[in-house]
Design an enzyme around this catalytic site. Structure first.
Site, PDB file in Angstrom:
ATOM      1  N   SER A  17       0.833  -1.210   0.000  1.00  0.00           N
ATOM      2  CA  SER A  17       0.000   0.000   0.000  1.00  0.00           C
ATOM      3  C   SER A  17       0.865   1.256   0.000  1.00  0.00           C
ATOM      4  O   SER A  17       1.975   1.257   0.540  1.00  0.00           O
ATOM      5  CB  SER A  17      -0.890   0.009   1.242  1.00  0.00           C
ATOM      6  OG  SER A  17      -1.583   1.239   1.358  1.00  0.00           O
TER       7      SER A  17
ATOM      8  N   TYR B  57      -2.265   5.250  -4.067  1.00  0.00           N
ATOM      9  CA  TYR B  57      -3.326   6.222  -3.811  1.00  0.00           C
ATOM     10  C   TYR B  57      -2.867   7.478  -4.520  1.00  0.00           C
ATOM     11  O   TYR B  57      -1.878   8.101  -4.110  1.00  0.00           O
ATOM     12  CB  TYR B  57      -3.490   6.452  -2.306  1.00  0.00           C
ATOM     13  CG  TYR B  57      -4.419   5.441  -1.668  1.00  0.00           C
ATOM     14  CD1 TYR B  57      -5.653   5.159  -2.245  1.00  0.00           C
ATOM     15  CD2 TYR B  57      -4.079   4.788  -0.500  1.00  0.00           C
ATOM     16  CE1 TYR B  57      -6.510   4.236  -1.670  1.00  0.00           C
ATOM     17  CE2 TYR B  57      -4.945   3.859   0.076  1.00  0.00           C
ATOM     18  CZ  TYR B  57      -6.156   3.595  -0.523  1.00  0.00           C
ATOM     19  OH  TYR B  57      -7.013   2.681   0.030  1.00  0.00           O
TER      20      TYR B  57
ATOM     21  N   THR C 205      -5.782   2.472  -7.048  1.00  0.00           N
ATOM     22  CA  THR C 205      -7.071   2.271  -6.360  1.00  0.00           C
ATOM     23  C   THR C 205      -8.015   3.409  -6.732  1.00  0.00           C
ATOM     24  O   THR C 205      -7.685   4.590  -6.597  1.00  0.00           O
ATOM     25  CB  THR C 205      -6.855   2.194  -4.841  1.00  0.00           C
ATOM     26  OG1 THR C 205      -6.000   1.071  -4.594  1.00  0.00           O
ATOM     27  CG2 THR C 205      -8.152   2.013  -4.094  1.00  0.00           C
TER      28      THR C 205
ATOM     29  N   LYS D 123      -7.871  -0.878  -9.683  1.00  0.00           N
ATOM     30  CA  LYS D 123      -8.491  -1.582  -8.540  1.00  0.00           C
ATOM     31  C   LYS D 123      -9.814  -0.935  -8.167  1.00  0.00           C
ATOM     32  O   LYS D 123      -9.859   0.284  -7.925  1.00  0.00           O
ATOM     33  CB  LYS D 123      -7.544  -1.557  -7.335  1.00  0.00           C
ATOM     34  CG  LYS D 123      -8.096  -2.248  -6.082  1.00  0.00           C
ATOM     35  CD  LYS D 123      -7.044  -2.372  -4.987  1.00  0.00           C
ATOM     36  CE  LYS D 123      -7.470  -3.251  -3.840  1.00  0.00           C
ATOM     37  NZ  LYS D 123      -8.108  -2.533  -2.750  1.00  0.00           N
TER      38      LYS D 123
ATOM     39  N   HIS E  59     -13.316  -3.099  -2.019  1.00  0.00           N
ATOM     40  CA  HIS E  59     -12.546  -2.551  -0.910  1.00  0.00           C
ATOM     41  C   HIS E  59     -12.983  -3.147   0.436  1.00  0.00           C
ATOM     42  O   HIS E  59     -13.026  -2.439   1.452  1.00  0.00           O
ATOM     43  CB  HIS E  59     -12.649  -1.018  -0.892  1.00  0.00           C
ATOM     44  CG  HIS E  59     -11.434  -0.325  -0.333  1.00  0.00           C
ATOM     45  ND1 HIS E  59     -10.526   0.348  -1.123  1.00  0.00           N
ATOM     46  CD2 HIS E  59     -10.964  -0.202   0.922  1.00  0.00           C
ATOM     47  CE1 HIS E  59      -9.563   0.854  -0.360  1.00  0.00           C
ATOM     48  NE2 HIS E  59      -9.805   0.541   0.885  1.00  0.00           N
TER      49      HIS E  59
HETATM   50  C1  LIG Z   1      -7.567  -2.271   7.227  1.00  0.00           C
HETATM   51  C2  LIG Z   1      -7.635  -2.221   5.741  1.00  0.00           C
HETATM   52  C3  LIG Z   1      -6.869  -1.284   5.056  1.00  0.00           C
HETATM   53  C4  LIG Z   1      -6.902  -1.252   3.660  1.00  0.00           C
HETATM   54  N1  LIG Z   1      -6.085  -0.396   3.001  1.00  0.00           N
HETATM   55  C5  LIG Z   1      -6.060  -0.414   1.663  1.00  0.00           C
HETATM   56  C6  LIG Z   1      -5.126   0.363   0.966  1.00  0.00           C
HETATM   57  O1  LIG Z   1      -4.281   1.021   1.547  1.00  0.00           O
HETATM   58  N2  LIG Z   1      -5.189   0.375  -0.377  1.00  0.00           N
HETATM   59  C7  LIG Z   1      -6.107  -0.371  -1.070  1.00  0.00           C
HETATM   60  O2  LIG Z   1      -6.138  -0.333  -2.298  1.00  0.00           O
HETATM   61  N3  LIG Z   1      -6.974  -1.172  -0.430  1.00  0.00           N
HETATM   62  C8  LIG Z   1      -6.955  -1.209   0.910  1.00  0.00           C
HETATM   63  N4  LIG Z   1      -7.806  -2.051   1.570  1.00  0.00           N
HETATM   64  C9  LIG Z   1      -8.683  -2.956   0.809  1.00  0.00           C
HETATM   65  C10 LIG Z   1      -7.980  -4.310   0.530  1.00  0.00           C
HETATM   66  O3  LIG Z   1      -6.950  -4.155  -0.402  1.00  0.00           O
HETATM   67  C11 LIG Z   1      -8.941  -5.366  -0.020  1.00  0.00           C
HETATM   68  O4  LIG Z   1      -9.649  -4.832  -1.109  1.00  0.00           O
HETATM   69  C12 LIG Z   1      -9.927  -5.864   1.033  1.00  0.00           C
HETATM   70  O5  LIG Z   1      -9.316  -5.897   2.302  1.00  0.00           O
HETATM   71  C13 LIG Z   1     -10.406  -7.238   0.714  1.00  0.00           C
HETATM   72  O6  LIG Z   1     -11.371  -7.620   1.647  1.00  0.00           O
HETATM   73  P1  LIG Z   1     -11.089  -8.695   2.801  1.00  0.00           P
HETATM   74  O7  LIG Z   1      -9.986  -8.147   3.614  1.00  0.00           O
HETATM   75  O8  LIG Z   1     -12.346  -8.720   3.568  1.00  0.00           O
HETATM   76  O9  LIG Z   1     -10.761  -9.982   2.143  1.00  0.00           O
HETATM   77  C14 LIG Z   1      -7.772  -2.133   2.950  1.00  0.00           C
HETATM   78  C15 LIG Z   1      -8.529  -3.070   3.660  1.00  0.00           C
HETATM   79  C16 LIG Z   1      -8.450  -3.143   5.034  1.00  0.00           C
HETATM   80  C17 LIG Z   1      -9.237  -4.199   5.752  1.00  0.00           C
HETATM   81  O1  LIG Z   2      -8.915   2.107   5.252  1.00  0.00           O
HETATM   82  C1  LIG Z   2      -8.920   1.870   4.068  1.00  0.00           C
HETATM   83  O2  LIG Z   2      -9.552   0.935   3.579  1.00  0.00           O
HETATM   84  C2  LIG Z   2      -8.149   2.714   3.190  1.00  0.00           C
HETATM   85  O3  LIG Z   2      -7.549   2.143   2.328  1.00  0.00           O
HETATM   86  C3  LIG Z   2      -8.160   4.182   3.310  1.00  0.00           C
HETATM   87  C4  LIG Z   2      -6.971   4.871   3.132  1.00  0.00           C
HETATM   88  C5  LIG Z   2      -6.958   6.262   3.236  1.00  0.00           C
HETATM   89  C6  LIG Z   2      -8.116   6.957   3.444  1.00  0.00           C
HETATM   90  C7  LIG Z   2      -9.291   6.256   3.589  1.00  0.00           C
HETATM   91  C8  LIG Z   2      -9.319   4.874   3.516  1.00  0.00           C
END
Ligand SMILES: Cc1cc2nc3c(=O)[nH]c(=O)nc-3n(C[C@H](O)[C@H](O)[C@H](O)COP(=O)(O)O)c2cc1C
Ligand SMILES: O=C(O)C(=O)c1ccccc1
Length: 387
Positions: free
Chosen positions: A129, A153, A179, A260, A284
């Site tokens: 990330s 991002y 994303t 994404k 997400h």
């Molecule tokens: C705590 C958390 C933080 C996340 N941060 C990002 C991120 O920084 N960038 C991003 O593209 N997706 C982010 N995601 C989404 C994940 O890449 C992914 O799409 C999602 O977690 C899949 O669902 P699952 O964890 O329930 O399997 C985040 C998800 C979680 C749970």
């Molecule tokens: O928490 C998240 O899922 C995430 O990827 C995010 C990151 C920056 C701002 C808001 C959400």
């Protein structure tokens, strides 16, 4: 051929010497243990979703509506789980999803490095990330021989975007995953009720804080000026992207661009036309918009619209059978998200690697029992919809 199901024998073998798995092998017990171990502000953020979490829950329950049918008298004594993706030959179809608070999932605050070490140990790539506690260069180094993807991002400042992408390319990442669904934060009651948003407390912003363009825009060192640095991050965070931005994104790098957050067949077609190199079907984790349809139910449409492009998929992957179902429905590669965060929290890099190996072992053994010697065989069989 690697024998991923053999992890089961390792676990039984260790048990004969009196050693039980430090981290549970099933998701329900894993979550229960993580709930007891993680600091509440990290746990809430990782576990939580948008609104009343209907979409998040549906992402899971929808898997139960799909089933696989076993085939007999087929020699599946060896299984080939390898895939080709963006010039990489990977031993398995799994990858680790970008999770922006990975850094704080381990107590030492270096969870991104630990996740990368799990990638090194398993051959399963990390999609790192933008939001990390260690710079993207260090994270990839910790991945060893295992290649990595970088999730962008896209900042509102184009020079900062170019800088992040340029750094990822120079470091040796194999693709840029852009994303699309998080330029604004969805409505997250758990975080709102606990007044918690880790980034606003200065967590996981290291990629910005070491970036020359960010530092130039800040005009002073981050040390001693943390509130200003966080304020600048927050103002620059989320660029609203439209199809017109694709040419610009592509101009930033020679690396493949993966989009994404694509959940609609028409958007997949649009992405193909706009020159995307890969499609990433995801909502997400149900964290951004509630009231949606489970991503696994949208996957067949997205695959149909993606032409020859690889389709990455995540959401609700909790076990090996989920992986096999996603492959059967056309995913090229399958992302594991929350489960590895919990593995990190319970036992660092070893915990994350264990969680991945358990999911993989179950997928491999399911393919063995069901008579699917290859991913092509899984796909040819398809998944059946119940009801
Ligand atoms: C705590 C958390 C933080 C996340 N941060 C990002 C991120 O920084 N960038 C991003 O593209 N997706 C982010 N995601 C989404 C994940 O890449 C992914 O799409 C999602 O977690 C899949 O669902 P699952 O964890 O329930 O399997 C985040 C998800 C979680 C749970
Ligand atoms: O928490 C998240 O899922 C995430 O990827 C995010 C990151 C920056 C701002 C808001 C959400």
């Amino acid at each position: 051929m690697p024998n991923f199901g053999g992890y089961q024998n390792e676990l039984y073998g260790a048990a004969l010497s009196g050693v039980l798995p430090k981290v549970p092998v099933d998701y329900a017990t894993l979550v229960a243990r993580a709930e007891a171990a993680m600091p509440p502000y990290v746990l809430n953020y990782v576990q939580g979703g948008c609104g009343d979490e209907t979409t998040q829950n549906r992402n899971r329950s929808a898997f139960d509506q799909w089933g696989m049918v076993p085939r007999m008298m087929v020699d599946a004594s060896e299984r080939d789980l390898s895939i080709d993706l963006f010039g990489m030959t990977l031993p398995t179809p799994l990858f680790m999803c970008p999770i922006g608070v990975t850094g704080i999932c381990t107590q030492d605050g270096h969870g991104d490095i630990a996740a990368a070490q799990a990638a090194a140990a398993t051959g399963i790539p990390l999609c790192a990330s933008t939001l990390a506690n260690d710079p993207l260069e260090d994270v990839l180094k910790a991945s060893g021989e295992t290649p990595g993807l970088f999730q962008l991002y896209t900042p509102r400042d184009p020079d900062l975007a170019a800088s992040l992408v340029g750094r990822a390319e120079a470091a040796g990442y194999k693709a840029i995953v852009v994303t699309l669904d998080t330029w604004v934060t969805g409505w997250r009651p758990r975080d709102l009720n606990s007044g918690n948003f880790p980034q606003l407390r200065g967590h996981v912003l290291e990629n910005y804080f070491v970036d020359p363009v960010f530092l130039k825009l800040l005009g002073k060192p981050v040390a001693g000026n943390l509130p200003e640095a966080i304020g600048l991050w927050s103002r620059l965070f989320g660029k609203v992207l439209t199809w017109d931005d694709m040419a610009w994104l592509k101009s930033l790098t020679k690396l493949p661009i993966v989009l994404k957050g694509i959940c609609h067949g028409d958007d997949a077609r649009r992405a193909v036309d706009a020159g995307a190199d890969g499609i990433y079907c995801s909502n997400h984790g149900g964290r951004q918009a509630n009231g949606g349809i489970a991503a696994i139910d949208l996957l067949p449409d997205v695959v149909a619209g993606s032409g020859d492009l690889p389709v990455l998929f995540d959401l609700g992957i909790r076990s090996g059978s989920d992986v096999v179902k996603a492959l059967a429905l056309g995913a090229t590669a399958v992302g594991v998200g929350r489960p590895y965060s919990y593995g990190l929290a319970l036992d660092g890099a070893a915990g994350a690697a264990h969680v991945l190996k358990c999911i993989l072992a179950e997928a491999d053994l399911m393919m063995a029992v069901n008579g699917y010697p290859s991913i092509a065989a899984v796909r040819a069989e398809g998944a059946r919809r119940l009801g």
